[in-house]
Structure formats: C-alpha cells, structure tokens
Design a protein around this motif. Structure first.
Motif, PDB file in Angstrom:
ATOM      1  N   GLN A  38       0.835  -1.195   0.000  1.00  0.00           N
ATOM      2  CA  GLN A  38       0.000   0.000   0.000  1.00  0.00           C
ATOM      3  C   GLN A  38       0.865   1.239   0.000  1.00  0.00           C
ATOM      4  O   GLN A  38       1.739   1.400   0.869  1.00  0.00           O
ATOM      5  CB  GLN A  38      -0.920   0.008   1.226  1.00  0.00           C
ATOM      6  CG  GLN A  38      -1.941   1.120   1.220  1.00  0.00           C
ATOM      7  CD  GLN A  38      -2.907   1.011   2.386  1.00  0.00           C
ATOM      8  OE1 GLN A  38      -2.544   0.576   3.462  1.00  0.00           O
ATOM      9  NE2 GLN A  38      -4.158   1.425   2.167  1.00  0.00           N
ATOM     10  N   LYS A  41      -1.931   6.983   1.155  1.00  0.00           N
ATOM     11  CA  LYS A  41      -3.250   7.481   0.782  1.00  0.00           C
ATOM     12  C   LYS A  41      -3.862   6.700  -0.378  1.00  0.00           C
ATOM     13  O   LYS A  41      -4.779   7.207  -1.031  1.00  0.00           O
ATOM     14  CB  LYS A  41      -3.198   8.971   0.454  1.00  0.00           C
ATOM     15  CG  LYS A  41      -2.747   9.828   1.619  1.00  0.00           C
ATOM     16  CD  LYS A  41      -2.779  11.302   1.269  1.00  0.00           C
ATOM     17  CE  LYS A  41      -2.323  12.137   2.460  1.00  0.00           C
ATOM     18  NZ  LYS A  41      -2.319  13.591   2.151  1.00  0.00           N
ATOM     19  N   GLN A  42      -3.375   5.521  -0.637  1.00  0.00           N
ATOM     20  CA  GLN A  42      -3.911   4.716  -1.727  1.00  0.00           C
ATOM     21  C   GLN A  42      -4.484   3.410  -1.201  1.00  0.00           C
ATOM     22  O   GLN A  42      -4.317   3.050  -0.039  1.00  0.00           O
ATOM     23  CB  GLN A  42      -2.829   4.435  -2.769  1.00  0.00           C
ATOM     24  CG  GLN A  42      -2.365   5.666  -3.509  1.00  0.00           C
ATOM     25  CD  GLN A  42      -1.449   5.317  -4.666  1.00  0.00           C
ATOM     26  OE1 GLN A  42      -1.482   4.211  -5.202  1.00  0.00           O
ATOM     27  NE2 GLN A  42      -0.622   6.267  -5.066  1.00  0.00           N
ATOM     28  N   SER A  43      -5.178   2.717  -2.087  1.00  0.00           N
ATOM     29  CA  SER A  43      -5.792   1.453  -1.715  1.00  0.00           C
ATOM     30  C   SER A  43      -4.760   0.344  -1.671  1.00  0.00           C
ATOM     31  O   SER A  43      -3.566   0.550  -1.880  1.00  0.00           O
ATOM     32  CB  SER A  43      -6.902   1.120  -2.717  1.00  0.00           C
ATOM     33  OG  SER A  43      -7.626  -0.020  -2.308  1.00  0.00           O
TER      34      SER A  43
ATOM     35  N   LEU B  88     -12.712   1.592   2.341  1.00  0.00           N
ATOM     36  CA  LEU B  88     -12.485   0.711   1.206  1.00  0.00           C
ATOM     37  C   LEU B  88     -13.690  -0.190   0.994  1.00  0.00           C
ATOM     38  O   LEU B  88     -14.193  -0.783   1.940  1.00  0.00           O
ATOM     39  CB  LEU B  88     -11.264  -0.178   1.447  1.00  0.00           C
ATOM     40  CG  LEU B  88      -9.921   0.507   1.624  1.00  0.00           C
ATOM     41  CD1 LEU B  88      -8.929  -0.411   2.294  1.00  0.00           C
ATOM     42  CD2 LEU B  88      -9.384   0.931   0.261  1.00  0.00           C
ATOM     43  N   GLY B 103     -11.838  -1.527  -4.132  1.00  0.00           N
ATOM     44  CA  GLY B 103     -11.904  -0.218  -4.749  1.00  0.00           C
ATOM     45  C   GLY B 103     -10.651   0.572  -4.369  1.00  0.00           C
ATOM     46  O   GLY B 103      -9.862   0.136  -3.533  1.00  0.00           O
ATOM     47  N   LYS B 104     -10.483   1.729  -4.964  1.00  0.00           N
ATOM     48  CA  LYS B 104      -9.276   2.538  -4.716  1.00  0.00           C
ATOM     49  C   LYS B 104      -9.338   3.285  -3.389  1.00  0.00           C
ATOM     50  O   LYS B 104      -8.349   3.875  -2.971  1.00  0.00           O
ATOM     51  CB  LYS B 104      -9.054   3.513  -5.868  1.00  0.00           C
ATOM     52  CG  LYS B 104      -8.613   2.827  -7.156  1.00  0.00           C
ATOM     53  CD  LYS B 104      -8.205   3.845  -8.204  1.00  0.00           C
ATOM     54  CE  LYS B 104      -7.777   3.124  -9.483  1.00  0.00           C
ATOM     55  NZ  LYS B 104      -6.576   2.292  -9.266  1.00  0.00           N
TER      56      LYS B 104
END
Lengths: 116, 112
Positions: A38, A41-43, B88, B103-104
């Motif tokens: 990860q 700030k991202q998935s 998420l 999802g992002k």
C-alpha cells in the motif's frame, strides 16, 4: 474475534539486505493468505496469494524471486523481500479469510518497511 | 477482470455534515464489504452485504447494496472527527474464490 498478527510493525534495513515479514492467524487456520502493498493514501495492491503447502500465486508485475512467500503451516505465512532497494520501501499488509469463499478478510496491522 | 470504481477519492468535510461514498461496478458481486483503515494500521471490517437491495445500519453509518448487486453506497450522518480514515469497498468473487476486489478507497477527513 479472529485475529491476524503481523510482525514486525516497522523495519529499517540497508539496501541489498533481505527482510522477512511474518503473518500469523492466531485463533483460526488459514489455508490462504493474501499479501498487499500500500502506497500513501492509496488502496491495497494485491501482490500475491499465499497457499498452505503449495506455491504462492503472484499478481502480474510482481517478481516472485524478489518477494519470496512461504506458507509452511495453517497459521503462518512469511514474505521475504530479498535484496531490498529504496523503491521497495512501503507498507506491506497481510490478510486471511476466516471462513468460506467470500468471507470477510482479517488484516494484520501492516509492516512499514524503510530501505535506506 | 472485475473492477470497483469508488468515489470520491478524497473528501474533506466539517464535523456534523453528512456524506455518501459510492462503489460501482459493471460486474455482479456475490457480496460486498466495507472496511475502514486508520493510518499505520490494517483495514477493519465494517459490514458485509450479500442480498440485492439490502440496507444495513451501524450507528451513524448506513450501507446499501444495489438491487443488481453491482454497486453499493456508504452514507455517514453527522460525521465526527473519529470517522476520519480510509474507507475501502471490496467485492467477493463468487464460488471458488477467497480473493476480494478492492476499490481505490475514499480518504475521509472530518474537520472539528
């Protein structure tokens, strides 16, 4: 409830060395575990699926020789980042399903890897 | 390949305001889960929805699964600073799969 323990939570290593991250299911058995990376700030980006007693399945673009996965028991999967470089610095998280297909995932608390 | 489009990606609101996060796909999912992640920690499951049209409430959070099981929403009423985090959504792949499609994420900041 089901708990997944991930260790270490933080590690700093020098470029060229290897780092092992452990993921344990504490009160349930996990024949499958997932490893993610990860960025801030991202998935979550799935790296690989760890399968007990067999080879891991890697996602496209993930080098299997660099990110070694071993799932030697029903409660432990390890991810070894070999010959680490600064660009490998990231937050690595594991998860395991506690139940059948499509059951919720239980996540470890992640490992912050910094390669200097 | 199943994809989940999550929006908005970032959201900054004042305490007390309401907000909705959306998760959309062209694929049908057997189940959909919502997770919340705080900095430096792993995601924690909030809810799982499995039936088309299903609505679940968790205090000030309301989750809905679309009738066709292709989309979901998360509505937060009277947001609090403690709601701050990365939300998420994740879709279940169906029979024979433990893997979820994520999802992002939506980075929510609630300002006191």
């Amino acid at each position: 409830g089901a708990v997944v323990s991930q260790h270490p939570s933080r590690v700093i290593c020098k470029s060229g060395t290897s780092v092992k991250i452990e993921c344990r299911s504490l009160d349930f058995q996990a024949t499958t575990m997932f490893w993610y990376r990860q960025f801030p700030k991202q998935s979550l980006m799935l790296m690989a699926t760890s399968n007990e007693g067999s080879k891991a399945t890697y996602e496209q673009g993930v080098e299997k020789d660099k990110f070694l996965i071993n799932h030697a028991s029903l409660t432990l999967s390890t991810l070894t980042v070999t010959s680490a470089h600064p660009e490998d610095s990231s937050f690595y998280i594991c998860s395991a399903p506690n139940g059948g297909y499509n059951s919720p995932l239980h996540f470890g608390n992640g490992t912050r890897l910094t390669v200097t | 390949t199943q994809l989940l489009e999550q929006s908005p990606q970032f959201l900054s609101i004042q305490e007390g305001e309401n907000l909705t996060v959306y998760c959309n796909s062209s694929s049908v999912f057997s189940s959909l889960q919502w997770y919340r992640q705080e900095p430096g920690e792993g995601p924690v499951l909030l809810v799982t929805v499995v039936t088309g049209g299903e609505v679940k409430k968790l205090k000030r959070l309301t989750f809905q699964f679309g009738d066709a099981r292709k989309d979901s929403s998360l509505h937060i009423t009277a947001a609090q600073p403690g709601d701050t985090g990365l939300y998420l959504c994740a879709g279940g792949g169906g029979a024979g799969s433990y893997q979820l499609t994520f999802g992002k994420g939506t980075k929510l900041s609630v300002i006191p």
